[in-house]
Design an enzyme around this catalytic site. Structure first.
Site, PDB file in Angstrom:
ATOM      1  N   THR A  62       7.833  -1.810   0.243  1.00  0.00           N
ATOM      2  CA  THR A  62       6.670  -1.726  -0.797  1.00  0.00           C
ATOM      3  C   THR A  62       7.177  -3.282  -2.016  1.00  0.00           C
ATOM      4  O   THR A  62       7.913  -3.690  -1.173  1.00  0.00           O
ATOM      5  CB  THR A  62       7.126  -0.270  -2.264  1.00  0.00           C
ATOM      6  OG1 THR A  62       6.370  -0.211  -3.778  1.00  0.00           O
ATOM      7  CG2 THR A  62       8.400  -0.278  -3.021  1.00  0.00           C
ATOM      8  N   LYS A  66       5.192  -6.132   0.830  1.00  0.00           N
ATOM      9  CA  LYS A  66       4.273  -5.280   1.982  1.00  0.00           C
ATOM     10  C   LYS A  66       4.357  -6.991   3.094  1.00  0.00           C
ATOM     11  O   LYS A  66       3.257  -6.060   3.766  1.00  0.00           O
ATOM     12  CB  LYS A  66       3.526  -4.981   1.127  1.00  0.00           C
ATOM     13  CG  LYS A  66       4.048  -4.176   0.630  1.00  0.00           C
ATOM     14  CD  LYS A  66       2.322  -2.990  -0.576  1.00  0.00           C
ATOM     15  CE  LYS A  66       3.102  -1.820  -0.911  1.00  0.00           C
ATOM     16  NZ  LYS A  66       1.728  -1.029  -1.713  1.00  0.00           N
ATOM     17  N   ASN A  87       2.492  -0.885   4.652  1.00  0.00           N
ATOM     18  CA  ASN A  87       3.060  -0.486   3.339  1.00  0.00           C
ATOM     19  C   ASN A  87       3.900   0.908   4.601  1.00  0.00           C
ATOM     20  O   ASN A  87       4.782   1.474   4.232  1.00  0.00           O
ATOM     21  CB  ASN A  87       2.608   0.330   2.488  1.00  0.00           C
ATOM     22  CG  ASN A  87       1.630   1.185   2.910  1.00  0.00           C
ATOM     23  OD1 ASN A  87       0.765   1.105   3.891  1.00  0.00           O
ATOM     24  ND2 ASN A  87       1.519   2.410   1.622  1.00  0.00           N
ATOM     25  N   ASP A 102      -2.467   1.917   2.195  1.00  0.00           N
ATOM     26  CA  ASP A 102      -2.664   2.499   0.865  1.00  0.00           C
ATOM     27  C   ASP A 102      -4.197   2.811   0.674  1.00  0.00           C
ATOM     28  O   ASP A 102      -5.004   2.400  -0.346  1.00  0.00           O
ATOM     29  CB  ASP A 102      -2.212   0.302   0.175  1.00  0.00           C
ATOM     30  CG  ASP A 102      -0.926   0.780  -0.193  1.00  0.00           C
ATOM     31  OD1 ASP A 102      -0.196   2.227  -0.500  1.00  0.00           O
ATOM     32  OD2 ASP A 102      -0.657  -0.487   0.185  1.00  0.00           O
ATOM     33  N   ALA A 128      -5.693  -8.723  -9.122  1.00  0.00           N
ATOM     34  CA  ALA A 128      -6.318  -9.381  -7.941  1.00  0.00           C
ATOM     35  C   ALA A 128      -4.131  -9.135  -7.363  1.00  0.00           C
ATOM     36  O   ALA A 128      -4.282 -10.537  -6.366  1.00  0.00           O
ATOM     37  CB  ALA A 128      -6.785 -11.204  -7.494  1.00  0.00           C
ATOM     38  N   THR A 153      -4.839 -14.403 -13.791  1.00  0.00           N
ATOM     39  CA  THR A 153      -5.034 -15.382 -12.901  1.00  0.00           C
ATOM     40  C   THR A 153      -6.095 -15.754 -12.001  1.00  0.00           C
ATOM     41  O   THR A 153      -6.328 -15.279 -11.591  1.00  0.00           O
ATOM     42  CB  THR A 153      -3.784 -15.713 -11.837  1.00  0.00           C
ATOM     43  OG1 THR A 153      -2.916 -15.435 -12.638  1.00  0.00           O
ATOM     44  CG2 THR A 153      -3.871 -17.091 -11.758  1.00  0.00           C
ATOM     45  N   GLU A 155      -7.850 -17.667  -9.905  1.00  0.00           N
ATOM     46  CA  GLU A 155      -7.628 -18.567  -8.850  1.00  0.00           C
ATOM     47  C   GLU A 155      -7.698 -17.217  -7.952  1.00  0.00           C
ATOM     48  O   GLU A 155      -7.820 -17.011  -6.386  1.00  0.00           O
ATOM     49  CB  GLU A 155      -6.812 -19.327  -9.527  1.00  0.00           C
ATOM     50  CG  GLU A 155      -6.226 -20.319  -7.316  1.00  0.00           C
ATOM     51  CD  GLU A 155      -7.563 -20.405  -6.985  1.00  0.00           C
ATOM     52  OE1 GLU A 155      -9.242 -21.413  -8.267  1.00  0.00           O
ATOM     53  OE2 GLU A 155      -8.366 -20.228  -5.224  1.00  0.00           O
ATOM     54  N   ARG A 156      -6.360 -16.147  -8.088  1.00  0.00           N
ATOM     55  CA  ARG A 156      -5.565 -15.905  -7.640  1.00  0.00           C
ATOM     56  C   ARG A 156      -7.527 -14.299  -6.996  1.00  0.00           C
ATOM     57  O   ARG A 156      -7.446 -13.855  -5.694  1.00  0.00           O
ATOM     58  CB  ARG A 156      -5.128 -14.315  -8.050  1.00  0.00           C
ATOM     59  CG  ARG A 156      -3.697 -14.944  -7.616  1.00  0.00           C
ATOM     60  CD  ARG A 156      -2.627 -13.854  -7.914  1.00  0.00           C
ATOM     61  NE  ARG A 156      -2.014 -13.398  -7.306  1.00  0.00           N
ATOM     62  CZ  ARG A 156      -1.114 -12.176  -7.362  1.00  0.00           C
ATOM     63  NH1 ARG A 156      -0.521 -11.664  -8.558  1.00  0.00           N
ATOM     64  NH2 ARG A 156      -0.551 -11.591  -6.513  1.00  0.00           N
ATOM     65  N   GLY A 245      -3.819   7.679 -10.891  1.00  0.00           N
ATOM     66  CA  GLY A 245      -2.998   7.275  -9.955  1.00  0.00           C
ATOM     67  C   GLY A 245      -2.175   8.266  -9.021  1.00  0.00           C
ATOM     68  O   GLY A 245      -2.143   7.825  -7.687  1.00  0.00           O
TER      69      GLY A 245
END
Ligand code: ATR
Length: 281
Positions: A62, A66, A87, A102, A128, A153, A155-156, A245
């Site tokens: 994790t 990863k 993972n 995942d 992202a 961000t 850009e990511r 989740g």
């Protein structure tokens, strides 16, 4: 001989994997112990090397390792290679095989627990990072019509868009109200940011206001603690359907369990153990 399994990360905090994996191993009558292996970055090479021992079945990996474990493995399954993140590690007679479960976990929860077929759908993906990557590849492979990826961000988000398979109609957006208000409407909204996570600096925050959530959408928050996140509360207010989740967490673990043991995982037992641990926290 009792076999060994564990989770490699740093810090590990309240990882639920030892709890629900041990419950599954015990239920299946497999003589194995699943441990927490907190591993600082400089100890990753030794830790991965130790997985080659004959008593070790494998490990989970994790944050933040990863990607770092990749170069220490002998073989990578297709999805792990495409995403560039592992993972799950399986020890096959001393050779280490890297997998990414995942993606399968994310998609199984979406299809089975929410009954949602992503083909041809319009999707907004928030975040992202590593988890967003798994979600984006799963959704792109499933044939979504368009995928907007919004990140603080930007850009990511652009880099993630550029890494997706040909033909996935995706674009990057900043994670702000103005930019999001001009996008949509979406059939599915997925949160992979850490906003709303219990114990984090951003606990209690939502990445999206109720006013931006279409009433007909499904909102899928991969944050599992708390089960009812601020985003899911906003979604309910907007009249949208919700998915938390926990199923993704359990199903990625179930797929890892199958890879290590060759046995189908008892997911009911895993859910029960995880819910009990969450209630006790
Ligand atoms: P993971 O592997 O769990 O996805 P990660 O790679 O650290 O973890 O990604 C965390 C995600 O949450 C990122 O999209 C991050 O945004 P940045 O790329 O801009 O860092 C997002 N995130 C974390 N804290 C945030 C905050 N306070 N506001 C908005 N986004 C946040």
């Amino acid at each position: 001989m009792t076999k060994l399994l564990g989770i490699i990360g740093y810090p590990l905090g309240h990882s639920l994997s030892p709890v629900f994996q041990q419950a599954a191993l015990d239920h299946a009558g497999i003589d194995a112990r699943y441990e927490a292996w907190p591993t600082p970055p400089d100890q990753v090479p030794q830790r991965v090397r130790s997985l080659r021992e004959p008593d070790v079945l494998g490990a989970n990996v994790t944050v933040p390792h990863k990607e770092a474990v990749l170069s220490h493995l002998d073989r990578l399954a297709d999805m792990a290679r495409r995403i560039g993140a592992v993972n799950t590690i399986v020890n096959r007679n001393g050779a280490l095989e890297g997998h990414n479960t995942d993606v399968a976990g994310f998609m199984r929860a979406l299809r089975e627990d929410a009954g949602f077929d992503p083909r041809g759908k319009r999707v907004l993906l928030l975040g992202a990072g590593g988890a967003a990557k798994a979600a984006a590849f799963g959704l792109a492979d499933a044939g979504v019509a368009w995928l907007a990826i919004a990140n603080r961000t930007v850009e990511r988000a652009r880099e993630l868009v550029a890494s997706l398979p040909e033909g996935a109609s995706s674009r990057a957006l900043p994670l702000d109200h103005g930019a999001l208000a001009t996008d949509g409407p979406w059939d599915l909204i997925v949160n992979t940011t850490t906003l709303g996570m219990a114990g984090s600096a951003a606990a209690g925050e939502t990445p999206l206001e109720a006013s931006l959530i279409p009433g007909g959408a499904l909102v899928y928050d991969i944050v599992y603690n708390p089960e009812a996140t601020p985003l899911l509360a906003a979604a309910r207010k907007a009249g949208a359907r919700t998915l938390g989740g926990l199923p993704m967490l359990i199903y990625q673990g179930a797929e890892a369990f199958r890879l290590w043991t060759g046995v189908e995982a008892p997911v009911g037992v895993m859910f029960e153990a995880a819910r009990k641990a969450l209630r006790g926290q």
